[in-house]
Motif scaffolding. Structure first.
Motif, PDB file in Angstrom:
ATOM      1  N   VAL A   7       0.841  -1.775   0.159  1.00  0.00           N
ATOM      2  CA  VAL A   7       0.265  -0.128   0.507  1.00  0.00           C
ATOM      3  C   VAL A   7       0.846   1.279  -0.003  1.00  0.00           C
ATOM      4  O   VAL A   7       0.456   2.260  -0.811  1.00  0.00           O
ATOM      5  CB  VAL A   7      -0.878  -0.249   1.526  1.00  0.00           C
ATOM      6  CG1 VAL A   7      -1.783   1.644   1.154  1.00  0.00           C
ATOM      7  CG2 VAL A   7      -2.150  -0.304   1.258  1.00  0.00           C
ATOM      8  N   LYS A   8       1.714   0.744   0.671  1.00  0.00           N
ATOM      9  CA  LYS A   8       2.985   2.537   1.299  1.00  0.00           C
ATOM     10  C   LYS A   8       3.942   2.570  -0.574  1.00  0.00           C
ATOM     11  O   LYS A   8       3.525   3.146  -0.901  1.00  0.00           O
ATOM     12  CB  LYS A   8       3.716   2.177   2.263  1.00  0.00           C
ATOM     13  CG  LYS A   8       4.407   3.596   2.246  1.00  0.00           C
ATOM     14  CD  LYS A   8       5.131   3.332   3.398  1.00  0.00           C
ATOM     15  CE  LYS A   8       6.951   4.733   3.482  1.00  0.00           C
ATOM     16  NZ  LYS A   8       7.007   4.409   4.769  1.00  0.00           N
ATOM     17  N   LYS A   9       3.930   1.656  -1.254  1.00  0.00           N
ATOM     18  CA  LYS A   9       4.408   2.022  -2.053  1.00  0.00           C
ATOM     19  C   LYS A   9       3.720   2.663  -3.615  1.00  0.00           C
ATOM     20  O   LYS A   9       3.861   3.249  -4.117  1.00  0.00           O
ATOM     21  CB  LYS A   9       5.511   0.421  -3.015  1.00  0.00           C
ATOM     22  CG  LYS A   9       5.803   0.325  -3.585  1.00  0.00           C
ATOM     23  CD  LYS A   9       6.885  -0.550  -4.298  1.00  0.00           C
ATOM     24  CE  LYS A   9       8.307  -0.234  -4.906  1.00  0.00           C
ATOM     25  NZ  LYS A   9       8.802  -1.514  -5.882  1.00  0.00           N
ATOM     26  N   ALA A  10       2.169   1.818  -3.479  1.00  0.00           N
ATOM     27  CA  ALA A  10       1.535   1.829  -4.363  1.00  0.00           C
ATOM     28  C   ALA A  10       0.804   3.120  -3.957  1.00  0.00           C
ATOM     29  O   ALA A  10       0.447   3.788  -5.352  1.00  0.00           O
ATOM     30  CB  ALA A  10       0.364   1.059  -4.197  1.00  0.00           C
ATOM     31  N   VAL A  11       0.813   3.737  -2.988  1.00  0.00           N
ATOM     32  CA  VAL A  11       0.729   5.260  -2.573  1.00  0.00           C
ATOM     33  C   VAL A  11       1.257   6.267  -3.424  1.00  0.00           C
ATOM     34  O   VAL A  11       0.941   7.154  -3.814  1.00  0.00           O
ATOM     35  CB  VAL A  11      -0.090   5.676  -1.091  1.00  0.00           C
ATOM     36  CG1 VAL A  11      -0.261   7.075  -1.291  1.00  0.00           C
ATOM     37  CG2 VAL A  11      -1.432   5.001  -1.162  1.00  0.00           C
ATOM     38  N   GLU A  12       2.610   5.684  -2.769  1.00  0.00           N
ATOM     39  CA  GLU A  12       3.939   6.778  -3.631  1.00  0.00           C
ATOM     40  C   GLU A  12       4.457   6.467  -5.337  1.00  0.00           C
ATOM     41  O   GLU A  12       4.341   7.828  -5.131  1.00  0.00           O
ATOM     42  CB  GLU A  12       5.593   6.245  -2.832  1.00  0.00           C
ATOM     43  CG  GLU A  12       5.347   6.374  -1.557  1.00  0.00           C
ATOM     44  CD  GLU A  12       6.588   6.005  -0.667  1.00  0.00           C
ATOM     45  OE1 GLU A  12       6.638   4.681  -1.393  1.00  0.00           O
ATOM     46  OE2 GLU A  12       6.058   5.967  -0.020  1.00  0.00           O
ATOM     47  N   GLU A  13       3.954   5.493  -6.004  1.00  0.00           N
ATOM     48  CA  GLU A  13       4.059   5.343  -7.508  1.00  0.00           C
ATOM     49  C   GLU A  13       2.639   5.524  -8.136  1.00  0.00           C
ATOM     50  O   GLU A  13       2.544   5.629  -9.283  1.00  0.00           O
ATOM     51  CB  GLU A  13       4.620   3.926  -7.901  1.00  0.00           C
ATOM     52  CG  GLU A  13       5.983   4.265  -6.785  1.00  0.00           C
ATOM     53  CD  GLU A  13       7.187   2.862  -6.950  1.00  0.00           C
ATOM     54  OE1 GLU A  13       6.287   1.996  -7.494  1.00  0.00           O
ATOM     55  OE2 GLU A  13       7.813   2.384  -6.610  1.00  0.00           O
ATOM     56  N   ASP A  14       1.623   5.957  -7.091  1.00  0.00           N
ATOM     57  CA  ASP A  14       0.527   5.723  -7.557  1.00  0.00           C
ATOM     58  C   ASP A  14       0.372   4.659  -8.962  1.00  0.00           C
ATOM     59  O   ASP A  14      -0.289   4.513  -9.777  1.00  0.00           O
ATOM     60  CB  ASP A  14       0.122   6.811  -8.705  1.00  0.00           C
ATOM     61  CG  ASP A  14      -0.745   7.698  -9.137  1.00  0.00           C
ATOM     62  OD1 ASP A  14      -1.680   7.026  -8.336  1.00  0.00           O
ATOM     63  OD2 ASP A  14      -1.567   8.373 -10.048  1.00  0.00           O
ATOM     64  N   LYS A  15      -0.121   3.458  -7.739  1.00  0.00           N
ATOM     65  CA  LYS A  15      -0.244   2.710  -8.761  1.00  0.00           C
ATOM     66  C   LYS A  15      -1.279   1.304  -7.879  1.00  0.00           C
ATOM     67  O   LYS A  15      -1.928   1.701  -7.459  1.00  0.00           O
ATOM     68  CB  LYS A  15       1.001   1.352  -8.983  1.00  0.00           C
ATOM     69  CG  LYS A  15       2.199   2.173 -10.133  1.00  0.00           C
ATOM     70  CD  LYS A  15       3.386   1.506  -9.611  1.00  0.00           C
ATOM     71  CE  LYS A  15       4.782   1.781 -10.708  1.00  0.00           C
ATOM     72  NZ  LYS A  15       5.832   1.754 -10.553  1.00  0.00           N
ATOM     73  N   LEU A  16      -1.516   0.237  -8.318  1.00  0.00           N
ATOM     74  CA  LEU A  16      -2.357  -0.955  -8.179  1.00  0.00           C
ATOM     75  C   LEU A  16      -1.502  -1.700  -7.246  1.00  0.00           C
ATOM     76  O   LEU A  16      -0.535  -2.158  -7.498  1.00  0.00           O
ATOM     77  CB  LEU A  16      -3.114  -1.887  -8.797  1.00  0.00           C
ATOM     78  CG  LEU A  16      -4.024  -0.164  -9.970  1.00  0.00           C
ATOM     79  CD1 LEU A  16      -4.219  -1.353 -10.860  1.00  0.00           C
ATOM     80  CD2 LEU A  16      -4.988  -0.282  -9.304  1.00  0.00           C
ATOM     81  N   ILE A  17      -2.753  -2.105  -6.460  1.00  0.00           N
ATOM     82  CA  ILE A  17      -1.937  -4.096  -5.758  1.00  0.00           C
ATOM     83  C   ILE A  17      -2.802  -4.884  -6.293  1.00  0.00           C
ATOM     84  O   ILE A  17      -3.833  -4.664  -6.372  1.00  0.00           O
ATOM     85  CB  ILE A  17      -1.942  -3.533  -4.240  1.00  0.00           C
ATOM     86  CG1 ILE A  17      -2.892  -3.605  -3.607  1.00  0.00           C
ATOM     87  CG2 ILE A  17      -1.399  -2.231  -3.874  1.00  0.00           C
ATOM     88  CD1 ILE A  17      -3.196  -3.492  -1.719  1.00  0.00           C
TER      89      ILE A  17
END
Length: 92
Positions: A7-17
């Protein structure tokens, strides 16, 4: 990775999980999650090939989802249909 890391990485990179158990399989259709703090909460995003075919708001993770360590961040090139209603003409 665990869900909080994804979640943290997806938010930072504006992506999906997604769970690798599903997105990493040989199936062309799988579900990913667009994380959010909005009214609609986290959205389930159904991907068929490289197109979003439908979405649903208010994803409810299972116990298995919350404890899994196979979460991945979906690369942006997977989702290419910017005209899909999910995007509403806005950057996702």
């Amino acid at each position: 990775m665990h869900i909080h890391e994804a979640v943290k990485k997806a938010v930072e990179e504006d992506k999906l999980i997604a769970r690798k158990a599903f997105a990493g399989s040989n199936d062309d259709v799988y579900a990913a999650i667009r994380v959010s703090n909005s009214y609609e909460a986290c959205r389930i995003v159904v991907i068929d090939g490289n197109q979003i075919t439908r979405t649903c708001r208010c994803w409810n993770p299972s116990q298995d989802d919350l404890t899994a360590d196979d979460w991945i961040v979906i690369p942006e090139y997977i989702v290419t249909d910017r005209n899909h209603p999910y995007f509403g003409g806005q950057p996702y």
